[in-house]
Design a protein around this motif. Structure first.
Motif, PDB file in Angstrom:
ATOM      1  N   GLY A  50      57.912  51.581  21.128  1.00 27.02           N
ATOM      2  CA  GLY A  50      57.508  51.177  22.472  1.00 27.02           C
ATOM      3  C   GLY A  50      57.883  49.752  22.810  1.00 27.02           C
ATOM      4  N   ASN A 185      53.385  54.690  33.356  1.00 28.41           N
ATOM      5  CA  ASN A 185      53.688  54.390  31.963  1.00 28.41           C
ATOM      6  C   ASN A 185      52.456  53.743  31.335  1.00 28.41           C
ATOM      7  OD1 ASN A 185      54.910  53.900  29.507  1.00 28.41           O
ATOM      8  ND2 ASN A 185      56.197  52.244  30.254  1.00 28.41           N
ATOM      9  N   TRP A 187      51.265  53.754  28.493  1.00 26.36           N
ATOM     10  CA  TRP A 187      51.440  53.243  27.130  1.00 26.36           C
ATOM     11  C   TRP A 187      52.124  51.875  27.138  1.00 26.36           C
ATOM     12  CZ3 TRP A 187      53.922  57.535  29.124  1.00 26.36           C
ATOM     13  CH2 TRP A 187      53.250  58.739  28.983  1.00 26.36           C
ATOM     14  N   ASN A 189      55.243  51.356  27.389  1.00 23.38           N
ATOM     15  CA  ASN A 189      56.355  51.567  26.480  1.00 23.38           C
ATOM     16  C   ASN A 189      57.611  50.973  27.115  1.00 23.38           C
ATOM     17  OD1 ASN A 189      58.485  52.600  24.933  1.00 23.38           O
ATOM     18  ND2 ASN A 189      57.387  54.492  24.484  1.00 23.38           N
TER      19      ASN A 189
END
Length: 393
Positions: A50, A185, A187, A189
């Motif tokens: 990530g 998004n 996360w 990443n």
């Protein structure tokens, strides 16, 4: 009807000729298949976690106290930063940054611990190399966070000494608590943000260069008149027949990119995988149309390739993926609309990340269609070039 059939027959004959040219040179195979597929596997693999991690950094600890060593250990505990060396002076650390050994360094001045204990607000400094946008910004974030946490820790100790409770200290140190929810998004990443633009950007760069090279080779090898004769001196038939194998190959490569990113890796495609596939096909056609226009502007192989490579490389910086276009100078932001990658990026953000219907990016879709039509507008000049222009090495 007969004219249409004859035209299709000529297109098929020219496409077979072009296919033989493509399969006869390894350069075409490399640029059209190997290079884009290599980038497809390369970029997601180096950012598989990530975010880039263990970025080399340095530290200059002029204080040498237990407090400064604790601060350094906290910096080293951050996943994006790996302390490579403890330098004796700022000058030595600066030379290491210039050599590329480290991306930045953290400077703790002499008397840091004494000033901290005496409540005299000691100052720390950190220097990062913003020539590397991602690495520099990540290290800047880590070093700034460490400084703020250190200041907060000292202030908390003072509040505790004055009799403040845990809740009172936290309310004073952090009166506003941020609850962040990144759209599209969650996360955070970086591979989602970067791979979705870097890989199509490389593909667009190669499409423009291959298109210019293919047209330029007709002049270089003296085959331009024979090529036109196969199309009955019709530039539209000749160009369609020539670029049809290119379009099929690049479309299949683009399809592979979308399937790998959105199906296999599961990257966000809120608008649907088929929407992203259609967007990729439009981007391929737009890059080809722009490549034809580039060759008609500079009808020499050397200058045309230089033009295509320069335009393609500028696309990465000006499309708005690494730095927002709204923050650029107004003239540069206005020129960003001249790059197909800019419109691909905006359409991807609208549909792929934000989840809106692709109709909300209709302006960008129409812009990609306009780029694809540039090749048709350049047909009269391209016809004259192929008939009368002499190849210049």
């Amino acid at each position: 009807m007969r004219l249409i059939v004859r035209g299709l027959v000529r297109v098929w004959a020219i496409s077979r000729r072009e296919w033989q040219l493509l399969t006869g040179r390894f350069l075409y195979l490399f640029c059209m298949i190997i290079a884009p597929l290599f980038s497809l596997f390369f970029f997601p693999s180096i950012m598989a976690d990530g975010l880039p991690h263990s970025l080399p950094a340095g530290v200059v600890d002029a204080d040498g106290s237990a407090v400064s060593r604790s601060l350094i250990r906290n910096l080293e505990a951050m996943p994006q930063t790996q302390l490579k060396s403890n330098y004796t002076s700022v000058e030595e650390a600066r030379r290491a940054v210039q050599r590329g050994d480290i991306y930045g360094f953290y400077y703790i001045p002499r008397g840091f611990s004494r000033d901290l204990q005496g409540q005299r607000q000691p100052k720390v400094s950190f220097y990062v190399n913003y020539s590397y946008m991602v690495a520099g910004s990540l290290q800047f974030r880590d070093m700034k966070m460490l400084s703020e946490l250190g200041a907060g820790s000292a202030a908390r100790s003072q509040l505790y000494a004055r009799g403040a409770s845990e809740g009172q200290a936290q309310a004073w140190l952090q009166p506003i608590v941020i609850d962040a929810h990144p759209i599209g998004n969650p996360w955070v990443n970086y591979s989602v943000y970067l791979s979705n633009i870097l890989i199509p950007g490389i593909l667009g760069l190669l499409i423009m260069m291959v298109t210019v090279c293919s047209l330029g080779m007709e002049l270089k090898q003296g085959e331009s008149r024979a090529w036109l004769e196969m199309g009955a001196d019709n530039m539209l038939i000749a160009l369609v027949g020539k670029l049809l194998p290119h379009t099929i190959i690049f479309a299949l490569v683009g399809l592979s990119i979308d399937v790998y990113l959105y199906v296999y890796l599961g990257y966000p495609a809120a608008g649907g995988v088929w929407t992203m596939i259609g967007l990729m096909l439009m981007f391929v056609l737009a890059s080809q149309g722009l490549g034809v226009l580039m060759f008609t502007i500079l009808p020499t192989l050397r200058m045309g390739l230089s033009f295509a490579s320069l335009w393609g490389m500028l696309s990465f910086s000006i499309c708005g993926a690494s730095f927002p276009a709204l923050g650029m100078p107004s003239l540069v932001a206005s020129l960003s609309v001249l790059f197909p990658l800019r419109h691909y990026y905006l359409a991807y953000v609208t549909s792929g990340l934000d989840g809106f219907d692709i109709s909300y990016a209709s302006t960008n879709i129409y812009s990609l269609f306009a780029f694809a039509c540039l090749g048709l507008l350049a047909l009269p000049r391209l016809h004259r070039i192929m008939l009368h222009h002499k190849y210049i090495p």
